[in-house]
Design a protein around this motif. Structure first.
Motif, PDB file in Angstrom:
ATOM      1  N   ARG A  61       0.818  -1.221   0.000  1.00 39.34           N
ATOM      2  CA  ARG A  61       0.000   0.000   0.000  1.00 39.34           C
ATOM      3  C   ARG A  61       0.853   1.273   0.000  1.00 39.34           C
ATOM      4  N   ALA A  62       2.163   1.165   0.303  1.00 33.80           N
ATOM      5  CA  ALA A  62       3.012   2.348   0.397  1.00 33.80           C
ATOM      6  C   ALA A  62       3.687   2.706  -0.929  1.00 33.80           C
ATOM      7  N   PHE A  63       3.509   1.879  -1.946  1.00 28.90           N
ATOM      8  CA  PHE A  63       4.127   2.199  -3.237  1.00 28.90           C
ATOM      9  C   PHE A  63       3.313   3.253  -3.966  1.00 28.90           C
ATOM     10  N   ASP A  64       4.003   4.019  -4.796  1.00 26.38           N
ATOM     11  CA  ASP A  64       3.324   4.999  -5.650  1.00 26.38           C
ATOM     12  C   ASP A  64       2.715   4.312  -6.872  1.00 26.38           C
ATOM     13  N   TYR A  65       3.438   3.343  -7.406  1.00 23.50           N
ATOM     14  CA  TYR A  65       2.982   2.622  -8.598  1.00 23.50           C
ATOM     15  C   TYR A  65       3.246   1.130  -8.421  1.00 23.50           C
ATOM     16  N   LEU A  66       2.379   0.340  -9.013  1.00 28.58           N
ATOM     17  CA  LEU A  66       2.612  -1.088  -9.180  1.00 28.58           C
ATOM     18  C   LEU A  66       2.710  -1.360 -10.676  1.00 28.58           C
ATOM     19  N   VAL A  67       3.768  -2.037 -11.086  1.00 29.53           N
ATOM     20  CA  VAL A  67       3.909  -2.491 -12.473  1.00 29.53           C
ATOM     21  C   VAL A  67       3.705  -3.998 -12.449  1.00 29.53           C
ATOM     22  N   VAL A  68       2.725  -4.474 -13.247  1.00 26.29           N
ATOM     23  CA  VAL A  68       2.263  -5.862 -13.101  1.00 26.29           C
ATOM     24  C   VAL A  68       2.232  -6.566 -14.462  1.00 26.29           C
ATOM     25  N   GLU A  94     -11.363   4.233  -6.756  1.00 28.64           N
ATOM     26  CA  GLU A  94     -11.539   4.415  -5.309  1.00 28.64           C
ATOM     27  C   GLU A  94     -10.205   4.514  -4.555  1.00 28.64           C
ATOM     28  N   ARG A  95      -9.093   4.568  -5.278  1.00 29.54           N
ATOM     29  CA  ARG A  95      -7.801   4.702  -4.609  1.00 29.54           C
ATOM     30  C   ARG A  95      -6.956   5.780  -5.312  1.00 29.54           C
ATOM     31  N   ARG A  96      -6.177   6.480  -4.523  1.00 28.93           N
ATOM     32  CA  ARG A  96      -5.258   7.467  -5.089  1.00 28.93           C
ATOM     33  C   ARG A  96      -3.914   6.821  -5.395  1.00 28.93           C
ATOM     34  N   ARG A  97      -3.438   5.991  -4.467  1.00 30.09           N
ATOM     35  CA  ARG A  97      -2.190   5.265  -4.625  1.00 30.09           C
ATOM     36  C   ARG A  97      -2.371   3.870  -4.045  1.00 30.09           C
ATOM     37  N   PRO A  98      -1.627   2.858  -4.496  1.00 28.11           N
ATOM     38  CA  PRO A  98      -0.744   2.939  -5.654  1.00 28.11           C
ATOM     39  C   PRO A  98      -1.523   2.886  -6.968  1.00 28.11           C
ATOM     40  N   LYS A  99      -1.004   3.576  -7.975  1.00 25.57           N
ATOM     41  CA  LYS A  99      -1.559   3.431  -9.316  1.00 25.57           C
ATOM     42  C   LYS A  99      -0.998   2.151  -9.922  1.00 25.57           C
ATOM     43  N   MET A 100      -1.821   1.468 -10.709  1.00 27.41           N
ATOM     44  CA  MET A 100      -1.418   0.156 -11.206  1.00 27.41           C
ATOM     45  C   MET A 100      -1.343   0.161 -12.732  1.00 27.41           C
ATOM     46  N   ILE A 101      -0.162  -0.229 -13.247  1.00 23.27           N
ATOM     47  CA  ILE A 101       0.077  -0.323 -14.685  1.00 23.27           C
ATOM     48  C   ILE A 101       0.306  -1.793 -15.017  1.00 23.27           C
ATOM     49  N   VAL A 102      -0.549  -2.334 -15.877  1.00 22.15           N
ATOM     50  CA  VAL A 102      -0.562  -3.767 -16.173  1.00 22.15           C
ATOM     51  C   VAL A 102      -0.139  -3.987 -17.627  1.00 22.15           C
ATOM     52  N   ILE A 114     -10.050  -6.802 -16.232  1.00 21.67           N
ATOM     53  CA  ILE A 114      -9.345  -6.111 -15.141  1.00 21.67           C
ATOM     54  C   ILE A 114      -9.268  -4.609 -15.400  1.00 21.67           C
ATOM     55  N   ALA A 115     -10.132  -4.104 -16.266  1.00 21.21           N
ATOM     56  CA  ALA A 115     -10.103  -2.675 -16.579  1.00 21.21           C
ATOM     57  C   ALA A 115     -10.348  -1.819 -15.345  1.00 21.21           C
ATOM     58  N   ASP A 116     -11.292  -2.202 -14.506  1.00 23.07           N
ATOM     59  CA  ASP A 116     -11.684  -1.355 -13.381  1.00 23.07           C
ATOM     60  C   ASP A 116     -10.689  -1.373 -12.226  1.00 23.07           C
ATOM     61  N   ILE A 117      -9.734  -2.313 -12.237  1.00 20.66           N
ATOM     62  CA  ILE A 117      -8.713  -2.284 -11.180  1.00 20.66           C
ATOM     63  C   ILE A 117      -7.399  -1.707 -11.692  1.00 20.66           C
ATOM     64  N   SER A 118      -7.302  -1.433 -12.990  1.00 14.71           N
ATOM     65  CA  SER A 118      -6.062  -0.949 -13.596  1.00 14.71           C
ATOM     66  C   SER A 118      -6.164   0.546 -13.888  1.00 14.71           C
ATOM     67  N   ASP A 119      -5.090   1.268 -13.642  1.00  9.40           N
ATOM     68  CA  ASP A 119      -5.039   2.681 -14.015  1.00  9.40           C
ATOM     69  C   ASP A 119      -4.594   2.843 -15.465  1.00  9.40           C
TER      70      ASP A 119
END
Length: 490
Positions: A61-68, A94-102, A114-119
């Motif tokens: 939860r402390a990361f700015d971004y997740l690359v997946v 519903e979240r500001r961080r971490p942003k998720m790039i898949v 997984i569109a709604d969970i991915s930024d």
């Protein structure tokens, strides 16, 4: 610095066996303003789990971004487990961080489940989007659509699957992991020159881009000298490279131990098998798939005699022949299964056979994407029939139920996330998927589909009209498949 978590939604062993995971680790670490840690799942199944980075113990939860990077649709549930267990909102809105790039082949073919969970979702090769990614991570730039970049919060919008003009130079840096199936891998070619109607990867990764032999050999030699481990040559159809034998000769001359993936039988000759055997590889892997009738209709030009010829050469070197086959192909008759078993029997008379038989999983971005899959009971029956008819030293198969779950996710829309989230909350195991099946999840796999499809806004290398034309050609060649489709539609 920007705190980035490189999340592989599976176990450490599987993450460390992924060439792209190694490449991403060093590419991201090289970015000027990025602080990177790896995140992996502690187990293949279980409830929501709180993840921490392997390097510094940073909570997810402390990361700015997740690359997946994602290769397998059932791993979507692990992404949900990781977010939920770490106290992070599942939906990106519903979240500001971490942003998720898949990224990866599964979300490239159809990003909607997984569109709604991915930024943001990178579609296709990473290289065309690398500048975009670096800008986002280094400068915290806005997540905006670009070539090969899909931003789901804007709703379904047209986006191109991007491809690199050529395979980039390799990087010999690796994270050594004894747990991995293989840590050292070299990309021989990207894409596939063939267009088998069932193969999502071949349609997504066009055009075929073989690497120059001197580049492949130089990278493999450097890896072998540095780590003294066998080097895996990887690619969808590596022996379609015009320099395939040149590469094998050079590797043999340099004393580099290597292994090879599944090879196209019609492109193999005796010299190729001799070269493979000379380096100590004890298995040659082939994919007859099914009977010759269906194989040719699907677009695979290998004839039964091609497999027999390769098996004879392998048998002379006392090599094992591993065969990949499928059941549940549209229009498949019991005669096709019997004929496939007959081919296995002929090969088994020449060499030791390991047989792996899996249900055909219908995938998006292929000519078969409009067709339904067979039900679980029927797929089980066909698997058992082929196992009973075909001689083998060992037999393995993929669970038909999980094949249907995989297809349902792969062919789904944004409503599929409900099933993924519920399964993650209940532990991510087979029982949870069974409850989703009782709720109707598998209907996405076992019913015919009509355009527009949930992924019709994703423009792959092969357009929907061309895929439709290829399907119609298959239905003409296999009239039983056309009859099945009419019956399902009725």
């Amino acid at each position: 610095m920007t705190r980035v978590g490189l999340l592989y939604p599976s176990t450490y062993e599987i993450a460390m066996s992924s060439l792209v995971y190694h490449r991403l680790y060093f590419l991201l670490n090289d970015m000027e303003n990025v602080y990177l840690e790896r995140l992996v799942m502690p187990s293949a199944s279980g409830g929501p789990v709180q993840l921490r980075g392997l390097e510094g113990g940073t909570p997810l939860r402390a990361f700015d971004y997740l690359v997946v990077p994602v290769h397998y649709e059932l791993d979507y549930v692990n992404i949900a487990r990781a977010l939920m267990g770490s106290g992070v909102s599942l939906k990106s809105s519903e979240r500001r961080r971490p942003k998720m790039i898949v990224g990866g082949p599964a979300p490239t073919a159809n990003p909607e489940p997984i569109a709604d969970i991915s930024d943001a979702i990178i579609l296709g090769d990473l290289e065309p989007s690398l500048g975009w990614l670096e800008s986002v991570l280094n400068e915290d730039a806005p997540l905006e659509p670009s070539r090969g970049v899909y931003v789901p919060s804007l709703g379904p919008h047209e986006v191109e699957v991007a491809s690199a003009s050529e395979v980039p130079p390799g990087d010999v840096r690796r994270i050594m992991a004894p747990e991995a199936a293989f840590t050292l891998a070299v990309e021989v070619a990207r894409g596939c020159p063939f267009s088998c109607a069932f193969c999502m990867d071949s349609y997504l990764t066009k055009p075929f881009r073989p690497r120059r032999p001197e580049d492949v050999v130089s990278e493999a030699k450097s890896l072998y000298s540095r780590y003294r481990l066998r080097v895996a040559m990887v690619g969808l159809t590596i022996n379609a490279s015009p320099w395939f034998k040149d590469i094998l000769r050079s590797l043999s001359k340099e004393g580099v131990e290597f292994s090879l993936p599944s090879l196209r039988a019609e492109l193999l000759d005796e010299e190729s098998i001799d070269l493979v055997a000379s380096m100590g590889q004890r298995t040659v892997t082939l994919a007859p798939e099914t009977s010759q009738r269906l194989r040719v209709a699907l677009g695979k030009a290998s004839r039964d005699e091609d497999f027999i010829r390769v098996a004879e050469a392998a048998g002379r070197h006392n090599m094992t022949v591993k065969l990949y086959m499928m059941v549940g192909i549209p229009g498949e008759r019991e005669d096709d299964i019997s004929e496939a078993a007959g081919l296995v029997k002929r090969i088994a008379s020449l060499a030791r056979v390991e047989l792996s038989v899996n249900p055909l999983v219908i995938k998006p971005q292929t000519p078969l994407q409009w067709l339904p899959m067979k039900g679980e009971e029927e797929l089980n029956r066909r698997l058992k029939l082929l196992e009973s008819l075909a001689p083998h030293a060992s037999f393995s198969s993929y669970d038909p139920f999980l094949a249907l779950v995989q297809a349902s996710i792969s062919l789904g829309d944004r409503g599929t996330l409900k099933y993924i989230a519920e399964t993650a909350a209940e532990g991510g195991g087979r029982g949870a998927w069974r409850r989703r099946a009782a709720e109707g999840m598998l209907l996405a796999a076992v019913r015919p589909r009509r355009s527009p499809l949930p992924w019709s806004h994703v423009r792959g290398p092969v357009g929907e009209d061309a895929l439709r034309a290829r399907l119609e050609a298959y239905l003409r060649e296999v009239p039983e498949a056309a009859e099945e489709l009419r019956a399902e539609a009725a």
